[in-house]
Design a protein around this motif. Structure first.
Motif, PDB file in Angstrom:
ATOM      1  N   GLY A 197       0.810  -1.211   0.000  1.00 52.13           N
ATOM      2  CA  GLY A 197       0.000   0.000   0.000  1.00 52.13           C
ATOM      3  C   GLY A 197       0.841   1.256   0.000  1.00 52.13           C
ATOM      4  N   LEU A 198       1.929   1.253   0.787  1.00 50.82           N
ATOM      5  CA  LEU A 198       2.829   2.403   0.818  1.00 50.82           C
ATOM      6  C   LEU A 198       3.485   2.625  -0.547  1.00 50.82           C
ATOM      7  CD1 LEU A 198       4.532   1.862   4.311  1.00 50.82           C
ATOM      8  CD2 LEU A 198       2.958   3.702   3.685  1.00 50.82           C
ATOM      9  N   ARG A 199       3.845   1.523  -1.200  1.00 46.65           N
ATOM     10  CA  ARG A 199       4.467   1.646  -2.530  1.00 46.65           C
ATOM     11  C   ARG A 199       3.489   2.235  -3.546  1.00 46.65           C
ATOM     12  NH1 ARG A 199       9.080  -1.581  -3.558  1.00 46.65           N
ATOM     13  NH2 ARG A 199      10.485  -1.225  -1.789  1.00 46.65           N
ATOM     14  N   ILE A 200       2.276   1.692  -3.585  1.00 48.72           N
ATOM     15  CA  ILE A 200       1.292   2.168  -4.553  1.00 48.72           C
ATOM     16  C   ILE A 200       0.900   3.618  -4.267  1.00 48.72           C
ATOM     17  CG2 ILE A 200      -1.047   1.838  -5.450  1.00 48.72           C
ATOM     18  CD1 ILE A 200      -0.729  -1.132  -4.952  1.00 48.72           C
ATOM     19  N   SER A 201       0.788   3.952  -2.974  1.00 45.97           N
ATOM     20  CA  SER A 201       0.352   5.301  -2.606  1.00 45.97           C
ATOM     21  C   SER A 201       1.359   6.373  -3.006  1.00 45.97           C
ATOM     22  CB  SER A 201       0.086   5.380  -1.103  1.00 45.97           C
ATOM     23  OG  SER A 201       1.276   5.158  -0.362  1.00 45.97           O
ATOM     24  N   GLN A 202       2.594   5.961  -3.336  1.00 46.88           N
ATOM     25  CA  GLN A 202       3.605   6.925  -3.759  1.00 46.88           C
ATOM     26  C   GLN A 202       3.442   7.344  -5.219  1.00 46.88           C
ATOM     27  OE1 GLN A 202       7.734   5.971  -2.526  1.00 46.88           O
ATOM     28  NE2 GLN A 202       6.835   4.478  -1.127  1.00 46.88           N
ATOM     29  N   LYS A 203       2.583   6.621  -5.963  1.00 49.39           N
ATOM     30  CA  LYS A 203       2.359   6.992  -7.357  1.00 49.39           C
ATOM     31  C   LYS A 203       1.695   8.366  -7.414  1.00 49.39           C
ATOM     32  CE  LYS A 203       0.760   3.973 -10.190  1.00 49.39           C
ATOM     33  NZ  LYS A 203      -0.152   2.963 -10.804  1.00 49.39           N
ATOM     34  N   PRO A 204       2.167   9.237  -8.271  1.00 45.36           N
ATOM     35  CA  PRO A 204       1.593  10.588  -8.367  1.00 45.36           C
ATOM     36  C   PRO A 204       0.189  10.553  -8.963  1.00 45.36           C
ATOM     37  CG  PRO A 204       3.176  10.232 -10.122  1.00 45.36           C
ATOM     38  CD  PRO A 204       3.279   9.038  -9.218  1.00 45.36           C
ATOM     39  N   PRO A 205      -0.588  11.617  -8.807  1.00 45.47           N
ATOM     40  CA  PRO A 205      -1.926  11.685  -9.414  1.00 45.47           C
ATOM     41  C   PRO A 205      -1.860  11.504 -10.925  1.00 45.47           C
ATOM     42  CG  PRO A 205      -1.611  13.457  -7.824  1.00 45.47           C
ATOM     43  CD  PRO A 205      -0.267  12.811  -8.010  1.00 45.47           C
ATOM     44  N   ASP A 206      -2.890  10.872 -11.480  1.00 45.99           N
ATOM     45  CA  ASP A 206      -2.970  10.710 -12.932  1.00 45.99           C
ATOM     46  C   ASP A 206      -4.397  11.010 -13.378  1.00 45.99           C
ATOM     47  OD1 ASP A 206      -4.459   8.413 -12.282  1.00 45.99           O
ATOM     48  OD2 ASP A 206      -2.671   7.144 -12.348  1.00 45.99           O
ATOM     49  N   SER A 207      -4.702  10.698 -14.634  1.00 48.40           N
ATOM     50  CA  SER A 207      -6.022  11.036 -15.172  1.00 48.40           C
ATOM     51  C   SER A 207      -7.148  10.278 -14.480  1.00 48.40           C
ATOM     52  CB  SER A 207      -6.062  10.739 -16.677  1.00 48.40           C
ATOM     53  OG  SER A 207      -5.761   9.363 -16.916  1.00 48.40           O
ATOM     54  N   ASP A 208      -6.846   9.078 -13.941  1.00 48.19           N
ATOM     55  CA  ASP A 208      -7.865   8.273 -13.271  1.00 48.19           C
ATOM     56  C   ASP A 208      -7.897   8.487 -11.755  1.00 48.19           C
ATOM     57  OD1 ASP A 208      -8.686   7.100 -15.637  1.00 48.19           O
ATOM     58  OD2 ASP A 208      -7.198   5.495 -15.492  1.00 48.19           O
ATOM     59  N   HIS A 209      -6.838   9.063 -11.206  1.00 49.32           N
ATOM     60  CA  HIS A 209      -6.744   9.267  -9.758  1.00 49.32           C
ATOM     61  C   HIS A 209      -6.250  10.695  -9.498  1.00 49.32           C
ATOM     62  CE1 HIS A 209      -6.304   4.921 -10.453  1.00 49.32           C
ATOM     63  NE2 HIS A 209      -6.952   4.780  -9.315  1.00 49.32           N
ATOM     64  N   ALA A 210      -7.167  11.645  -9.626  1.00 50.09           N
ATOM     65  CA  ALA A 210      -6.791  13.056  -9.496  1.00 50.09           C
ATOM     66  C   ALA A 210      -6.288  13.398  -8.095  1.00 50.09           C
ATOM     67  CB  ALA A 210      -7.988  13.938  -9.847  1.00 50.09           C
ATOM     68  N   TYR A 211      -6.738  12.638  -7.083  1.00 49.37           N
ATOM     69  CA  TYR A 211      -6.308  12.887  -5.708  1.00 49.37           C
ATOM     70  C   TYR A 211      -5.114  12.013  -5.306  1.00 49.37           C
ATOM     71  CZ  TYR A 211     -10.647  15.487  -4.990  1.00 49.37           C
ATOM     72  OH  TYR A 211     -11.677  16.401  -5.078  1.00 49.37           O
ATOM     73  N   GLY A 212      -4.532  11.320  -6.266  1.00 52.06           N
ATOM     74  CA  GLY A 212      -3.418  10.433  -5.954  1.00 52.06           C
ATOM     75  C   GLY A 212      -3.895   9.024  -5.620  1.00 52.06           C
ATOM     76  N   HIS A 213      -2.968   8.190  -5.115  1.00 54.03           N
ATOM     77  CA  HIS A 213      -3.265   6.777  -4.856  1.00 54.03           C
ATOM     78  C   HIS A 213      -3.148   6.433  -3.365  1.00 54.03           C
ATOM     79  CE1 HIS A 213      -2.148   7.049  -9.100  1.00 54.03           C
ATOM     80  NE2 HIS A 213      -2.800   5.922  -9.302  1.00 54.03           N
ATOM     81  N   PHE A 214      -3.385   7.418  -2.506  1.00 52.26           N
ATOM     82  CA  PHE A 214      -3.155   7.219  -1.077  1.00 52.26           C
ATOM     83  C   PHE A 214      -4.063   6.161  -0.457  1.00 52.26           C
ATOM     84  CE2 PHE A 214      -1.828  11.709  -1.776  1.00 52.26           C
ATOM     85  CZ  PHE A 214      -0.479  11.527  -1.520  1.00 52.26           C
ATOM     86  N   ARG A 215      -5.234   5.935  -1.036  1.00 53.06           N
ATOM     87  CA  ARG A 215      -6.158   4.960  -0.467  1.00 53.06           C
ATOM     88  C   ARG A 215      -5.736   3.511  -0.733  1.00 53.06           C
ATOM     89  NH1 ARG A 215     -12.483   6.998  -0.849  1.00 53.06           N
ATOM     90  NH2 ARG A 215     -12.361   8.391   0.947  1.00 53.06           N
ATOM     91  N   ALA A 216      -4.672   3.318  -1.478  1.00 55.31           N
ATOM     92  CA  ALA A 216      -4.178   1.961  -1.708  1.00 55.31           C
ATOM     93  C   ALA A 216      -3.803   1.288  -0.389  1.00 55.31           C
ATOM     94  CB  ALA A 216      -2.967   2.000  -2.643  1.00 55.31           C
ATOM     95  N   GLU A 217      -3.323   2.079   0.567  1.00 58.41           N
ATOM     96  CA  GLU A 217      -2.993   1.530   1.891  1.00 58.41           C
ATOM     97  C   GLU A 217      -4.227   0.931   2.547  1.00 58.41           C
ATOM     98  OE1 GLU A 217      -1.073   4.474   4.346  1.00 58.41           O
ATOM     99  OE2 GLU A 217      -0.266   5.483   2.590  1.00 58.41           O
ATOM    100  N   THR A 218      -5.344   1.648   2.449  1.00 60.23           N
ATOM    101  CA  THR A 218      -6.580   1.201   3.088  1.00 60.23           C
ATOM    102  C   THR A 218      -7.110  -0.071   2.443  1.00 60.23           C
ATOM    103  OG1 THR A 218      -7.091   3.542   3.465  1.00 60.23           O
ATOM    104  CG2 THR A 218      -8.847   1.962   3.854  1.00 60.23           C
ATOM    105  N   VAL A 219      -7.058  -0.143   1.120  1.00 60.81           N
ATOM    106  CA  VAL A 219      -7.532  -1.324   0.408  1.00 60.81           C
ATOM    107  C   VAL A 219      -6.676  -2.543   0.775  1.00 60.81           C
ATOM    108  CG1 VAL A 219      -7.862  -2.369  -1.857  1.00 60.81           C
ATOM    109  CG2 VAL A 219      -8.469   0.032  -1.501  1.00 60.81           C
ATOM    110  N   ALA A 220      -5.362  -2.360   0.826  1.00 63.94           N
ATOM    111  CA  ALA A 220      -4.466  -3.466   1.181  1.00 63.94           C
ATOM    112  C   ALA A 220      -4.739  -3.963   2.594  1.00 63.94           C
ATOM    113  CB  ALA A 220      -3.017  -3.019   1.049  1.00 63.94           C
ATOM    114  N   ALA A 221      -4.971  -3.036   3.509  1.00 64.05           N
ATOM    115  CA  ALA A 221      -5.259  -3.419   4.890  1.00 64.05           C
ATOM    116  C   ALA A 221      -6.585  -4.170   4.981  1.00 64.05           C
ATOM    117  CB  ALA A 221      -5.290  -2.182   5.780  1.00 64.05           C
ATOM    118  N   LEU A 222      -7.552  -3.787   4.160  1.00 61.13           N
ATOM    119  CA  LEU A 222      -8.846  -4.470   4.146  1.00 61.13           C
ATOM    120  C   LEU A 222      -8.684  -5.926   3.706  1.00 61.13           C
ATOM    121  CD1 LEU A 222     -11.942  -4.206   4.443  1.00 61.13           C
ATOM    122  CD2 LEU A 222     -12.018  -3.553   2.029  1.00 61.13           C
TER     123      LEU A 222
END
Length: 291
Positions: A61-86
């Motif tokens: 999750g920490l690795r994915i959340s470091q990806k910068p915002p793109d056209s599909d994720h304007a707010y970035g990928h910070f929620r990847a941590e939450t999905v991984a923990a789930l």
């Protein structure tokens, strides 16, 4: 947000420390549990196996959340941590239930062999080691203000307590109470399931944009004290990974210029960053109806 991403990279160190500790301790306790006939030690070891999965999930999750915002994720990928923990919470629940099933089955099998007292020493050594990991991750989490790593640190502390519980069960079995070791194993299984539930509950609350009302009240108070803010019509907040996103509608004097209104918005952003470490605040300005 270069500082935010740098903090996430620092948080990876804590995840790696947890993974290394759990790999060594889980193998150590499972092997010793079989050799020393301790159900509690085995349960503790399998508990650490689930912790490996959880730590890996945090790392991914920490690795994915470091990806910068793109056209599909304007707010970035910070929620990847939450999905991984789930996902990790489901795995932990499955292992916890398995530990409970095996512990209960051992009660009806009968003829249970008394665990070796050396198992208590193994459990105490493991508790001390995990306490060291907890202190390291807690210090790092506070330094970088990382909630995911702080949650991992709390899991480290609970694992140290589980090992102490296993030691108590093994020692108690030496006094003619061999069933006490099985009881300790059941308690460990219940603790795994409880931890899985707490992670699941927190993750689903975050993913559905739930937010602590008391914290929202603190945010509202900070905004209300900002010079130039006449009233607050609405304020909302949601958690995005380790970050809080705030949307607020404020009222200002109707005779203010656009530049003056914008300056009030800037003050709100500065105060929220300083007081609550919130980097993203969306401020909508409306004229006050009060003359």
């Amino acid at each position: 947000m270069p500082d935010v991403y740098e903090e996430i990279r620092r948080g990876e160190k804590g995840a790696w420390v947890s993974i290394a500790a759990y790999l060594v301790l889980s193998a150590f306790k499972i092997i010793c549990g079989y050799l020393l006939f301790s159900s509690a030690l085995l349960a503790d070891g399998f508990n650490n196996v689930t912790d490996i999965v959880a730590s890996v999930a945090v790392l991914i999750g920490l690795r994915i959340s470091q990806k910068p915002p793109d056209s599909d994720h304007a707010y970035g990928h910070f929620r990847a941590e939450t999905v991984a923990a789930l996902i990790a919470s489901f795995i932990m629940a499955a292992v916890g239930l398995q530990v409970l099933v095996e512990a209960v089955r051992s009660i009806f099998e009968g003829g249970k062999q008394e665990p070796d007292i050396l198992g208590a020493g193994v459990a105490v050594i493991s508790a001390v080691a995990m306490m060291g990991v907890y202190l390291y991750n807690r210090r790092l989490a506070r330094a970088i203000n990382n909630k995911a790593l702080m949650a991992a640190a709390k899991d480290n502390l609970s694992d140290a307590m589980v090992s102490i519980g296993a030691a108590v069960g093994i020692i108690g079995a030496q006094f003619g109470l061999p069933w006490l070791d099985t009881v300790a194993a059941i308690l460990v299984g219940l603790l795994i399931c409880r931890t899985a539930w707490e992670i699941f509950r927190d993750c689903t609350h975050t993913l559905t944009d739930g937010f602590d009302e008391s914290q929202l009240s603190d945010l509202r108070s900070t905004i209300a004290r900002t010079p130039g803010v006449e009233a607050i019509r609405d304020v909302k907040a949601r958690v995005h990974g380790n970050h809080v996103l705030v949307d607020v509608v404020i009222e200002v004097k109707p005779d203010l210029t656009l530049i003056e209104s914008h300056q009030i918005s800037d003050k709100i952003e500065e105060r929220m960053k300083k007081a609550h470490n919130i980097m993203h605040v969306h401020v909508h300005v409306e004229p006050s109806s009060v003359k």
